[in-house]
Design a protein around this motif. Structure first.
Motif, PDB file in Angstrom:
ATOM      1  N   ILE A  44      39.703 -13.192  46.649  1.00 33.01           N
ATOM      2  CA  ILE A  44      40.836 -13.784  47.376  1.00 33.01           C
ATOM      3  C   ILE A  44      41.999 -12.805  47.295  1.00 33.01           C
ATOM      4  N   THR A  45      42.562 -12.461  48.450  1.00 38.53           N
ATOM      5  CA  THR A  45      43.706 -11.549  48.493  1.00 38.53           C
ATOM      6  C   THR A  45      45.016 -12.264  48.777  1.00 38.53           C
ATOM      7  N   ALA A  46      44.937 -13.443  49.417  1.00 41.08           N
ATOM      8  CA  ALA A  46      46.163 -14.184  49.733  1.00 41.08           C
ATOM      9  C   ALA A  46      45.819 -15.624  50.064  1.00 41.08           C
ATOM     10  N   VAL A  47      46.830 -16.463  50.005  1.00 42.29           N
ATOM     11  CA  VAL A  47      46.742 -17.846  50.465  1.00 42.29           C
ATOM     12  C   VAL A  47      47.814 -18.018  51.530  1.00 42.29           C
ATOM     13  N   THR A  48      47.444 -18.578  52.670  1.00 41.44           N
ATOM     14  CA  THR A  48      48.402 -18.759  53.759  1.00 41.44           C
ATOM     15  C   THR A  48      48.703 -20.230  53.987  1.00 41.44           C
ATOM     16  N   LEU A  49      49.946 -20.496  54.341  1.00 45.96           N
ATOM     17  CA  LEU A  49      50.398 -21.840  54.671  1.00 45.96           C
ATOM     18  C   LEU A  49      50.844 -21.865  56.121  1.00 45.96           C
ATOM     19  N   PRO A  50      50.521 -22.926  56.873  1.00 44.39           N
ATOM     20  CA  PRO A  50      51.001 -23.045  58.251  1.00 44.39           C
ATOM     21  C   PRO A  50      52.499 -23.312  58.268  1.00 44.39           C
ATOM     22  N   PRO A  51      53.123 -23.330  59.444  1.00 41.10           N
ATOM     23  CA  PRO A  51      54.561 -23.618  59.520  1.00 41.10           C
ATOM     24  C   PRO A  51      54.911 -24.928  58.812  1.00 41.10           C
ATOM     25  N   PRO A  52      56.141 -25.050  58.324  1.00 42.49           N
ATOM     26  CA  PRO A  52      56.544 -26.235  57.554  1.00 42.49           C
ATOM     27  C   PRO A  52      56.357 -27.536  58.326  1.00 42.49           C
ATOM     28  N   LEU A  53      56.080 -28.598  57.565  1.00 39.82           N
ATOM     29  CA  LEU A  53      55.843 -29.913  58.149  1.00 39.82           C
ATOM     30  C   LEU A  53      57.103 -30.748  58.271  1.00 39.82           C
ATOM     31  N   GLY A  54      58.139 -30.431  57.484  1.00 43.44           N
ATOM     32  CA  GLY A  54      59.292 -31.316  57.421  1.00 43.44           C
ATOM     33  C   GLY A  54      58.950 -32.563  56.630  1.00 43.44           C
ATOM     34  N   GLY A  55      59.810 -33.570  56.738  1.00 44.51           N
ATOM     35  CA  GLY A  55      59.563 -34.819  56.050  1.00 44.51           C
ATOM     36  C   GLY A  55      59.927 -34.767  54.577  1.00 44.51           C
ATOM     37  N   VAL A  56      59.568 -35.823  53.876  1.00 43.38           N
ATOM     38  CA  VAL A  56      59.838 -35.949  52.453  1.00 43.38           C
ATOM     39  C   VAL A  56      58.584 -35.526  51.686  1.00 43.38           C
ATOM     40  N   HIS A  57      58.765 -34.647  50.716  1.00 39.10           N
ATOM     41  CA  HIS A  57      57.644 -34.137  49.922  1.00 39.10           C
ATOM     42  C   HIS A  57      57.728 -34.710  48.511  1.00 39.10           C
ATOM     43  N   VAL A  58      56.664 -35.395  48.092  1.00 37.46           N
ATOM     44  CA  VAL A  58      56.628 -35.981  46.747  1.00 37.46           C
ATOM     45  C   VAL A  58      55.291 -35.656  46.103  1.00 37.46           C
ATOM     46  N   TYR A  59      55.339 -35.221  44.850  1.00 36.18           N
ATOM     47  CA  TYR A  59      54.119 -35.061  44.057  1.00 36.18           C
ATOM     48  C   TYR A  59      54.266 -35.913  42.811  1.00 36.18           C
ATOM     49  N   ARG A  60      53.396 -36.883  42.667  1.00 37.20           N
ATOM     50  CA  ARG A  60      53.440 -37.787  41.507  1.00 37.20           C
ATOM     51  C   ARG A  60      52.155 -37.615  40.712  1.00 37.20           C
ATOM     52  N   LYS A  61      52.320 -37.388  39.420  1.00 36.64           N
ATOM     53  CA  LYS A  61      51.176 -37.120  38.550  1.00 36.64           C
ATOM     54  C   LYS A  61      51.163 -38.111  37.389  1.00 36.64           C
ATOM     55  N   VAL A  62      50.051 -38.803  37.238  1.00 29.89           N
ATOM     56  CA  VAL A  62      49.865 -39.720  36.115  1.00 29.89           C
ATOM     57  C   VAL A  62      48.886 -39.073  35.145  1.00 29.89           C
ATOM     58  N   ARG A  63      49.241 -39.053  33.870  1.00 32.02           N
ATOM     59  CA  ARG A  63      48.418 -38.359  32.880  1.00 32.02           C
ATOM     60  C   ARG A  63      48.467 -39.103  31.556  1.00 32.02           C
ATOM     61  N   ASP A  64      47.606 -38.703  30.644  1.00 32.72           N
ATOM     62  CA  ASP A  64      47.491 -39.403  29.366  1.00 32.72           C
ATOM     63  C   ASP A  64      48.683 -39.177  28.451  1.00 32.72           C
ATOM     64  N   ARG A  65      49.383 -38.067  28.623  1.00 35.37           N
ATOM     65  CA  ARG A  65      50.604 -37.834  27.855  1.00 35.37           C
ATOM     66  C   ARG A  65      51.646 -37.252  28.793  1.00 35.37           C
ATOM     67  N   ALA A  66      52.888 -37.176  28.339  1.00 38.54           N
ATOM     68  CA  ALA A  66      54.004 -36.899  29.243  1.00 38.54           C
ATOM     69  C   ALA A  66      53.990 -35.497  29.830  1.00 38.54           C
TER      70      ALA A  66
END
Length: 329
Positions: free
Chosen positions: A213-235
Motif C-alpha cells: 500500500i502506497t497511499a489511502v485516498t478519500l473522496p471529496p468531503p461529505l459535509g454534515g455532522v461527524h461523530v465517532y462513538r466507541k464503547v469499550r471495557d475500560r475508559a
C-alpha cells in the motif's frame, strides 16, 4: 523472537522486489502490531523490509477535491492535520479514540488498516486457530467469545477487526493505492480490501504478498455532522466492544443518516448500505435492526445486539445536540 534479516530499501520498487524475492519476507512500518506478534512467535518472518523511509508520508489534495494520504503518515499527524479535522472529522475522531499517544505517534496509516485481530485465541499458540494455523480449528467457537464477532463470521473464525481508523475509512468510502514487484498499480476500494473469513480466515485481505500500500485516498468531503462513538471495557487504550462512525444531517428536526459503519462486530469494518437508505424518520432501533440483520451471536456476546441499538441511539441523539448548540463539526 526468532532470528531474522533486515533490509532498508531506497525505493518502493526495491522494497516490493525484496519481498517477492524472499518467501518469508514481510514489510514493516511502525511495527506496533507486527513486533508484538513476532515476540509471541505468532508471526515469524525470516526477513523484514523497512518501508519507513520511502517518501510515503505526505498528505495531498487530489484533483477531485479529496485527500491522498501517504501510507506512512503517522496516525497522530493524520488526526491533527487541518484538512482532516475540518473536512473528515470522523477520521480524526476515530484515530483519537484508538491506542495511546505513543502508539499514534508511531503507527502508520497503512499499518493501522492491516493490523491483525486481537482475538485471544489467535495470540495463544496453545489454542487452535485457523487464522494463525490454517486447518487447525477455531478454539474460540467453544470458548469465551465476549468480544468476538456477531456479524460476517464463519464456522471457521469469529475474530473481529481491531482498527478504529478502518471503521471511519469504511464510512468515508476510502480506497487504497498499491504497487507490486512488476510495477503494476491498483486502486482497491476499502470495501474490497478485507476478505470474509469463509473457510480461509488466514487470508485477511485482497493484497498479494508482494503488494505494498502506497497511499489511502478519500473522496471529496461529505459535509454534515461527524461523530465517532466507541464503547469499550475500560475508559481508554482498549479495543472497541462496539463502535459507530456516523456522518449525518438534521432534516425537519430528525437525524438523516448519510454514512454509517460499525466496529467490534465483524472480521472487517461493518457497513450495510441499505441501512443508510431507510425512510426519513426511521428510528434508531429500526436502523440498528437493519444493521444487525443476520447476526449470529453466542451466549457470551449476545449483549452486543442491545449495545448496538443503544450506541446508535446515543450517537444520533448527539447529532441533534450538536446541531441544537450550533457547534462546528
Amino acid at each position: 523472537m526468532k532470528a531474522f534479516t533486515y533490509q532498508r530499501p531506497a525505493s518502493v520498487q526495491e522494497a516490493v522486489a525484496a519481498v517477492r524475492a524472499n518467501p518469508g519476507a514481510r514489510f514493516i512500518a511502525g511495527g506496533t502490531n507486527l513486533l508484538d506478534l513476532m515476540k509471541l512467535h505468532v508471526e515469524t518472518p525470516a526477513h523484514l523490509v523497512d518501508v519507513n523511509r520511502l517518501g510515503l508520508d505526505r498528505i495531498e489534495t487530489t484533483p477531485e477535491g479529496g485527500l491522498r494520504i501517504g501510507a506512512m503518515v503517522r496516525n497522530a499527524d493524520l488526526a491533527a492535520h487541518e484538512g482532516v479535522r475540518r473536512d473528515y472529522a470522523l477520521l480524526s475522531r476515530a484515530i483519537a479514540a484508538g491506542a495511546s499517544g505513543q502508539l499514534r505517534n508511531k503507527a502508520s496509516t497503512a499499518g493501522n488498516l492491516l493490523q491483525r485481530t486481537r482475538c485471544p485465541y489467535f495470540y495463544d499458540r496453545a489454542m487452535a486457530c485457523n487464522k494463525r494455523t490454517p486447518g487447525s480449528g477455531c478454539a474460540a467457537l467453544g470458548g469465551h467469545t465476549h468480544n468476538l464477532a456477531i456479524l460476517g463470521a464463519s464456522e471457521h473464525c469469529i475474530a473481529t477487526h481491531p482498527s478504529d481508523m478502518a471503521v471511519a475509512m469504511r464510512a468515508l468510502d476510502a480506497a487504497v493505492e498499491t504497487v507490486d514487484a512488476d510495477g503494476a498499480t491498483r486502486v482497491i476500494p476499502i470495501a474490497a480490501l478485507y476478505l470474509p473469513p469463509g473457510t480461509t480466515p488466514h487470508l485477511e485481505t485482497s493484497l498479494r504478498r508482494d503488494e505494498l500500500i502506497t497511499a489511502v485516498t478519500l473522496p471529496p468531503p461529505l459535509g454534515g455532522v461527524h461523530v465517532y462513538r466507541k464503547v469499550r471495557d475500560r475508559a481508554s487504550y482498549a479495543f472497541a466492544t462496539v463502535s459507530v462512525a456516523l456522518v449525518a444531517h438534521l432534516k425537519n428536526g430528525r437525524v438523516s443518516i448519510g454514512r454509517m459503519a460499525f466496529g467490534g462486530l465483524a472480521p472487517a469494518p461493518w457497513r450495510r448500505e441499505e441501512s443508510e437508505r431507510m425512510p426519513e424518520g426511521a428510528s434508531a432501533a429500526d436502523i440498528a435492526d437493519s444493521v444487525l440483520a443476520g447476526a449470529r451471536p453466542t451466549a457470551h456476546n449476545a449483549y452486543k445486539l442491545a449495545l448496538v441499538r443503544r450506541t446508535l441511539a446515543a450517537t444520533m441523539a448527539h447529532v441533534q445536540d450538536i446541531q441544537s448548540q450550533g457547534a462546528r463539526t
